[in-house]
Design a protein around this motif. Sequence first.
Motif, PDB file in Angstrom:
ATOM      1  N   ILE A  42     -68.575  72.130 -28.762  1.00  0.00           N
ATOM      2  CA  ILE A  42     -68.259  70.693 -28.687  1.00  0.00           C
ATOM      3  C   ILE A  42     -69.033  69.938 -29.763  1.00  0.00           C
ATOM      4  O   ILE A  42     -70.083  70.398 -30.235  1.00  0.00           O
ATOM      5  CB  ILE A  42     -68.591  70.099 -27.293  1.00  0.00           C
ATOM      6  N   CYS A  43     -68.492  68.761 -30.133  1.00  0.00           N
ATOM      7  CA  CYS A  43     -69.121  67.932 -31.175  1.00  0.00           C
ATOM      8  C   CYS A  43     -70.518  67.487 -30.733  1.00  0.00           C
ATOM      9  O   CYS A  43     -70.698  66.956 -29.643  1.00  0.00           O
ATOM     10  CB  CYS A  43     -68.248  66.711 -31.467  1.00  0.00           C
ATOM     11  N   ALA A  87     -63.806  60.123 -31.696  1.00  0.00           N
ATOM     12  CA  ALA A  87     -65.228  59.861 -31.484  1.00  0.00           C
ATOM     13  C   ALA A  87     -65.432  58.823 -30.381  1.00  0.00           C
ATOM     14  O   ALA A  87     -66.529  58.686 -29.850  1.00  0.00           O
ATOM     15  CB  ALA A  87     -65.878  59.403 -32.785  1.00  0.00           C
ATOM     16  N   ALA A  88     -64.378  58.074 -30.026  1.00  0.00           N
ATOM     17  CA  ALA A  88     -64.465  57.091 -28.942  1.00  0.00           C
ATOM     18  C   ALA A  88     -64.162  57.735 -27.595  1.00  0.00           C
ATOM     19  O   ALA A  88     -64.185  57.052 -26.560  1.00  0.00           O
ATOM     20  CB  ALA A  88     -63.504  55.934 -29.200  1.00  0.00           C
ATOM     21  N   GLY A  89     -63.863  59.034 -27.596  1.00  0.00           N
ATOM     22  CA  GLY A  89     -63.608  59.740 -26.351  1.00  0.00           C
ATOM     23  C   GLY A  89     -62.168  59.626 -25.866  1.00  0.00           C
ATOM     24  O   GLY A  89     -61.869  59.984 -24.736  1.00  0.00           O
ATOM     25  N   GLU A  90     -61.290  59.129 -26.739  1.00  0.00           N
ATOM     26  CA  GLU A  90     -59.873  59.042 -26.369  1.00  0.00           C
ATOM     27  C   GLU A  90     -59.120  60.235 -26.926  1.00  0.00           C
ATOM     28  O   GLU A  90     -59.556  60.853 -27.900  1.00  0.00           O
ATOM     29  CB  GLU A  90     -59.275  57.737 -26.924  1.00  0.00           C
ATOM     30  N   ARG A 105     -71.500  64.639 -27.918  1.00  0.00           N
ATOM     31  CA  ARG A 105     -72.310  65.069 -26.784  1.00  0.00           C
ATOM     32  C   ARG A 105     -73.487  64.124 -26.582  1.00  0.00           C
ATOM     33  O   ARG A 105     -73.856  63.790 -25.462  1.00  0.00           O
ATOM     34  CB  ARG A 105     -72.811  66.501 -27.013  1.00  0.00           C
ATOM     35  N   GLN A 106     -74.092  63.666 -27.686  1.00  0.00           N
ATOM     36  CA  GLN A 106     -75.235  62.752 -27.584  1.00  0.00           C
ATOM     37  C   GLN A 106     -74.821  61.424 -26.958  1.00  0.00           C
ATOM     38  O   GLN A 106     -75.659  60.683 -26.459  1.00  0.00           O
ATOM     39  CB  GLN A 106     -75.853  62.528 -28.976  1.00  0.00           C
ATOM     40  N   MET A 107     -73.520  61.114 -27.012  1.00  0.00           N
ATOM     41  CA  MET A 107     -73.021  59.883 -26.394  1.00  0.00           C
ATOM     42  C   MET A 107     -72.381  60.162 -25.037  1.00  0.00           C
ATOM     43  O   MET A 107     -71.719  59.299 -24.477  1.00  0.00           O
ATOM     44  CB  MET A 107     -72.015  59.209 -27.321  1.00  0.00           C
ATOM     45  N   GLY A 108     -72.555  61.395 -24.540  1.00  0.00           N
ATOM     46  CA  GLY A 108     -72.042  61.733 -23.225  1.00  0.00           C
ATOM     47  C   GLY A 108     -70.572  62.086 -23.199  1.00  0.00           C
ATOM     48  O   GLY A 108     -69.952  62.105 -22.141  1.00  0.00           O
ATOM     49  N   ILE A 109     -69.993  62.361 -24.380  1.00  0.00           N
ATOM     50  CA  ILE A 109     -68.574  62.725 -24.461  1.00  0.00           C
ATOM     51  C   ILE A 109     -68.472  64.212 -24.773  1.00  0.00           C
ATOM     52  O   ILE A 109     -69.123  64.692 -25.709  1.00  0.00           O
ATOM     53  CB  ILE A 109     -67.860  61.905 -25.567  1.00  0.00           C
TER      54      ILE A 109
END
Length: 115
Positions: free
Chosen positions: A25-26, A42-45, A30-34
């Motif tokens: 995973i990226c 990158a916005a999790g969409e 991951r550092q942003m909880g995604i």
Amino acid sequence: MSRFGLYKTARWKRSRLAHLASEPICRYCRQMGIVNDGSLTAAGERQSNPKRCFLVVDHIVPHRGDLTLFWDPGNWQTLCPDHHDIVKQREELRGFSNARGADGWPLDPDHPANR
Ligand SMILES: [Zn+2]
């Protein structure tokens, strides 16, 4: 061999797959909880562009053809295409990477702290 030819070698193809198996995973997502396996932005969409559904094995410190940096597994990180673009654009503008080692010191020999 040009620095871009390195990416075409069997050794890199093997190394890339092994890295993606260990870090699937990226790292920035991951550092942003995604949890982004390459199918998200990158916005999790959900990534709507199928050509951007993949993961990049990025060199944390730009290798610029330096074979030691290129082949060092400790210098590899998994990124989604969005984060790869963002990270590389910033590095190109600054001319160096802000990545830091465990001791907090900048890793890039071109970082001003190392010049
Ligand atoms: Zn990402």
